[in-house]
Design a protein around this motif. Sequence first.
Motif, PDB file in Angstrom:
ATOM      1  N   PHE A   1       0.838  -1.206   0.000  1.00 42.88           N
ATOM      2  CA  PHE A   1       0.000   0.000   0.000  1.00 42.88           C
ATOM      3  C   PHE A   1       0.868   1.249   0.000  1.00 42.88           C
ATOM      4  CE2 PHE A   1      -1.911   3.515   2.291  1.00 42.88           C
ATOM      5  CZ  PHE A   1      -3.067   3.723   1.546  1.00 42.88           C
ATOM      6  N   PHE A   2       1.891   1.298   0.863  1.00 46.03           N
ATOM      7  CA  PHE A   2       2.742   2.489   0.939  1.00 46.03           C
ATOM      8  C   PHE A   2       3.526   2.708  -0.351  1.00 46.03           C
ATOM      9  CE2 PHE A   2       2.511   1.633   5.677  1.00 46.03           C
ATOM     10  CZ  PHE A   2       1.583   2.632   5.901  1.00 46.03           C
ATOM     11  N   ILE A   3       3.911   1.632  -1.011  1.00 47.27           N
ATOM     12  CA  ILE A   3       4.615   1.768  -2.295  1.00 47.27           C
ATOM     13  C   ILE A   3       3.678   2.366  -3.339  1.00 47.27           C
ATOM     14  CG2 ILE A   3       5.602   0.470  -4.231  1.00 47.27           C
ATOM     15  CD1 ILE A   3       6.776  -1.468  -2.078  1.00 47.27           C
ATOM     16  N   VAL A   4       2.480   1.809  -3.454  1.00 51.94           N
ATOM     17  CA  VAL A   4       1.517   2.291  -4.459  1.00 51.94           C
ATOM     18  C   VAL A   4       1.068   3.712  -4.131  1.00 51.94           C
ATOM     19  CG1 VAL A   4      -0.790   1.918  -5.431  1.00 51.94           C
ATOM     20  CG2 VAL A   4       0.753  -0.021  -5.097  1.00 51.94           C
ATOM     21  N   ASN A   5       0.665   3.934  -2.890  1.00 53.14           N
ATOM     22  CA  ASN A   5       0.184   5.258  -2.489  1.00 53.14           C
ATOM     23  C   ASN A   5       1.289   6.304  -2.619  1.00 53.14           C
ATOM     24  OD1 ASN A   5      -1.957   6.929  -1.444  1.00 53.14           O
ATOM     25  ND2 ASN A   5      -0.833   6.983   0.490  1.00 53.14           N
ATOM     26  N   GLY A   6       2.494   5.954  -2.195  1.00 51.29           N
ATOM     27  CA  GLY A   6       3.618   6.880  -2.313  1.00 51.29           C
ATOM     28  C   GLY A   6       3.974   7.178  -3.757  1.00 51.29           C
ATOM     29  N   SER A   7       3.864   6.177  -4.609  1.00 53.70           N
ATOM     30  CA  SER A   7       4.152   6.386  -6.034  1.00 53.70           C
ATOM     31  C   SER A   7       3.139   7.334  -6.661  1.00 53.70           C
ATOM     32  CB  SER A   7       4.139   5.050  -6.779  1.00 53.70           C
ATOM     33  OG  SER A   7       5.163   4.219  -6.298  1.00 53.70           O
ATOM     34  N   ILE A   8       1.877   7.152  -6.306  1.00 56.45           N
ATOM     35  CA  ILE A   8       0.848   8.054  -6.845  1.00 56.45           C
ATOM     36  C   ILE A   8       1.016   9.456  -6.258  1.00 56.45           C
ATOM     37  CG2 ILE A   8      -1.637   8.494  -7.022  1.00 56.45           C
ATOM     38  CD1 ILE A   8      -1.990   5.407  -7.069  1.00 56.45           C
ATOM     39  N   ALA A   9       1.361   9.537  -4.978  1.00 54.83           N
ATOM     40  CA  ALA A   9       1.625  10.850  -4.367  1.00 54.83           C
ATOM     41  C   ALA A   9       2.798  11.531  -5.070  1.00 54.83           C
ATOM     42  CB  ALA A   9       1.906  10.692  -2.874  1.00 54.83           C
ATOM     43  N   LEU A  10       3.827  10.765  -5.388  1.00 60.97           N
ATOM     44  CA  LEU A  10       4.977  11.300  -6.118  1.00 60.97           C
ATOM     45  C   LEU A  10       4.549  11.790  -7.504  1.00 60.97           C
ATOM     46  CD1 LEU A  10       8.044  11.757  -6.464  1.00 60.97           C
ATOM     47  CD2 LEU A  10       8.190   9.381  -7.242  1.00 60.97           C
TER      48      LEU A  10
ATOM     49  N   LEU B   1      -7.091  15.854  -4.688  1.00 65.32           N
ATOM     50  CA  LEU B   1      -8.048  14.742  -4.780  1.00 65.32           C
ATOM     51  C   LEU B   1      -7.413  13.451  -4.280  1.00 65.32           C
ATOM     52  CD1 LEU B   1     -10.810  13.651  -5.741  1.00 65.32           C
ATOM     53  CD2 LEU B   1      -9.736  13.245  -7.969  1.00 65.32           C
ATOM     54  N   TRP B   2      -6.181  13.181  -4.733  1.00 62.74           N
ATOM     55  CA  TRP B   2      -5.552  11.931  -4.301  1.00 62.74           C
ATOM     56  C   TRP B   2      -5.132  11.989  -2.835  1.00 62.74           C
ATOM     57  CZ3 TRP B   2      -5.659   7.154  -5.650  1.00 62.74           C
ATOM     58  CH2 TRP B   2      -4.856   6.269  -4.936  1.00 62.74           C
ATOM     59  N   ASN B   3      -4.346  12.996  -2.463  1.00 62.27           N
ATOM     60  CA  ASN B   3      -3.750  13.056  -1.135  1.00 62.27           C
ATOM     61  C   ASN B   3      -4.712  13.525  -0.056  1.00 62.27           C
ATOM     62  OD1 ASN B   3      -0.862  12.328  -1.696  1.00 62.27           O
ATOM     63  ND2 ASN B   3      -1.193  13.966  -3.173  1.00 62.27           N
ATOM     64  N   GLY B   4      -5.800  14.179  -0.463  1.00 64.33           N
ATOM     65  CA  GLY B   4      -6.759  14.667   0.517  1.00 64.33           C
ATOM     66  C   GLY B   4      -8.004  13.827   0.647  1.00 64.33           C
ATOM     67  N   MET B   5      -8.216  12.909  -0.316  1.00 62.17           N
ATOM     68  CA  MET B   5      -9.412  12.098  -0.225  1.00 62.17           C
ATOM     69  C   MET B   5      -9.157  10.634  -0.587  1.00 62.17           C
ATOM     70  SD  MET B   5     -13.191  12.631  -1.865  1.00 62.17           S
ATOM     71  CE  MET B   5     -12.808  12.110  -3.513  1.00 62.17           C
ATOM     72  N   MET B   6      -8.703  10.383  -1.797  1.00 65.35           N
ATOM     73  CA  MET B   6      -8.605   9.000  -2.278  1.00 65.35           C
ATOM     74  C   MET B   6      -7.679   8.137  -1.422  1.00 65.35           C
ATOM     75  SD  MET B   6     -10.808   8.896  -4.587  1.00 65.35           S
ATOM     76  CE  MET B   6     -10.498   7.199  -5.000  1.00 65.35           C
ATOM     77  N   SER B   7      -6.537   8.665  -1.032  1.00 65.62           N
ATOM     78  CA  SER B   7      -5.614   7.850  -0.230  1.00 65.62           C
ATOM     79  C   SER B   7      -6.224   7.517   1.128  1.00 65.62           C
ATOM     80  CB  SER B   7      -4.261   8.526  -0.070  1.00 65.62           C
ATOM     81  OG  SER B   7      -4.371   9.708   0.661  1.00 65.62           O
ATOM     82  N   TYR B   8      -6.985   8.459   1.717  1.00 66.42           N
ATOM     83  CA  TYR B   8      -7.650   8.190   2.993  1.00 66.42           C
ATOM     84  C   TYR B   8      -8.761   7.168   2.825  1.00 66.42           C
ATOM     85  CZ  TYR B   8      -5.201  12.149   5.089  1.00 66.42           C
ATOM     86  OH  TYR B   8      -4.243  13.001   5.567  1.00 66.42           O
TER      87      TYR B   8
ATOM     88  N   LEU C   1      -8.892   4.778   0.516  1.00 61.76           N
ATOM     89  CA  LEU C   1      -8.247   3.475   0.322  1.00 61.76           C
ATOM     90  C   LEU C   1      -7.655   2.933   1.624  1.00 61.76           C
ATOM     91  CD1 LEU C   1      -6.538   3.961  -3.144  1.00 61.76           C
ATOM     92  CD2 LEU C   1      -8.592   2.648  -2.601  1.00 61.76           C
ATOM     93  N   MET C   2      -7.092   3.815   2.436  1.00 64.05           N
ATOM     94  CA  MET C   2      -6.561   3.399   3.724  1.00 64.05           C
ATOM     95  C   MET C   2      -7.678   2.867   4.623  1.00 64.05           C
ATOM     96  SD  MET C   2      -4.042   5.572   6.230  1.00 64.05           S
ATOM     97  CE  MET C   2      -3.401   6.420   4.820  1.00 64.05           C
ATOM     98  N   GLY C   3      -8.803   3.566   4.622  1.00 63.72           N
ATOM     99  CA  GLY C   3      -9.951   3.112   5.405  1.00 63.72           C
ATOM    100  C   GLY C   3     -10.473   1.776   4.916  1.00 63.72           C
ATOM    101  N   LEU C   4     -10.523   1.591   3.594  1.00 62.75           N
ATOM    102  CA  LEU C   4     -10.960   0.311   3.034  1.00 62.75           C
ATOM    103  C   LEU C   4      -9.994  -0.808   3.399  1.00 62.75           C
ATOM    104  CD1 LEU C   4     -12.203   1.432  -0.497  1.00 62.75           C
ATOM    105  CD2 LEU C   4     -13.609   0.583   1.405  1.00 62.75           C
ATOM    106  N   LEU C   5      -8.702  -0.498   3.401  1.00 63.17           N
ATOM    107  CA  LEU C   5      -7.711  -1.499   3.791  1.00 63.17           C
ATOM    108  C   LEU C   5      -7.872  -1.874   5.264  1.00 63.17           C
ATOM    109  CD1 LEU C   5      -5.339  -3.306   3.087  1.00 63.17           C
ATOM    110  CD2 LEU C   5      -3.829  -1.338   3.373  1.00 63.17           C
ATOM    111  N   PHE C   6      -8.064  -0.882   6.125  1.00 62.81           N
ATOM    112  CA  PHE C   6      -8.308  -1.160   7.546  1.00 62.81           C
ATOM    113  C   PHE C   6      -9.551  -2.026   7.715  1.00 62.81           C
ATOM    114  CE2 PHE C   6      -5.726   2.612   8.943  1.00 62.81           C
ATOM    115  CZ  PHE C   6      -4.929   1.934   9.838  1.00 62.81           C
ATOM    116  N   ALA C   7     -10.646  -1.644   7.066  1.00 64.23           N
ATOM    117  CA  ALA C   7     -11.902  -2.384   7.194  1.00 64.23           C
ATOM    118  C   ALA C   7     -11.773  -3.796   6.631  1.00 64.23           C
ATOM    119  CB  ALA C   7     -13.029  -1.629   6.487  1.00 64.23           C
ATOM    120  N   GLY C   8     -11.158  -3.926   5.463  1.00 59.73           N
ATOM    121  CA  GLY C   8     -10.978  -5.242   4.867  1.00 59.73           C
ATOM    122  C   GLY C   8     -10.113  -6.139   5.726  1.00 59.73           C
TER     123      GLY C   8
END
Length: 183
Positions: free
Chosen positions: A132-141, A154-161, A163-170
């Motif tokens: 997750f950190f590799i993918v999220n960091g790459s998109i942030a980059l 959009l990505w750093n203020g909403m989408m990454s959060y 996806l992080m929430g979905l990962l926690f829930a999953g």
Amino acid sequence: MSIAGGLAVIGWPFAVWLVIAYPHLHILLPILALCFVLRLCTLRGKTGALSRAFKGLAIAGAVLCVASIWMREAQLLLWYPVVVNGVMLALFGSSLFSRMSIVERLARWREGDLPPAGVRYTRRVTQVWCVFFIVNGSIALWTSLAGNIHWWTLWNGMMSYVLMGLLFAGEWLVRQRVKRRYE
């Protein structure tokens, strides 16, 4: 003080968007730097790898704010999510080479002793977070280099959060199934 520091981290993308989209709002930069300094103060005296990572992130946030003020270049602020993902990848990834992964340490803190299946499971979860950190960091980059403040926000203020929430829930749902299977 902890609330101010937390708001600085969560509100960072929106504050950056305001500063870049509306340059006359550069007055937010010292306020953001102060929030990161307050965050650092709340972590004073805390030990452990996670606390050190959070201290480093607070320092990085404050440095980026001060550098942006000094250099009059708000685009530097776009790099904070890249730093966050890099630090978290280093923290989680390095724990895979230690006796206990970071997720196992957190699980033992909450659950106590873990069976061998639980240890294997926490190691796998740590690996998933590394991906997750590799993918999220790459998109942030990519959003930082693209320079489009709307995509970046959009990505750093909403989408990454999200996806992080979905990962926690999953992960929580999978953990419940795994626990039932081994009980």
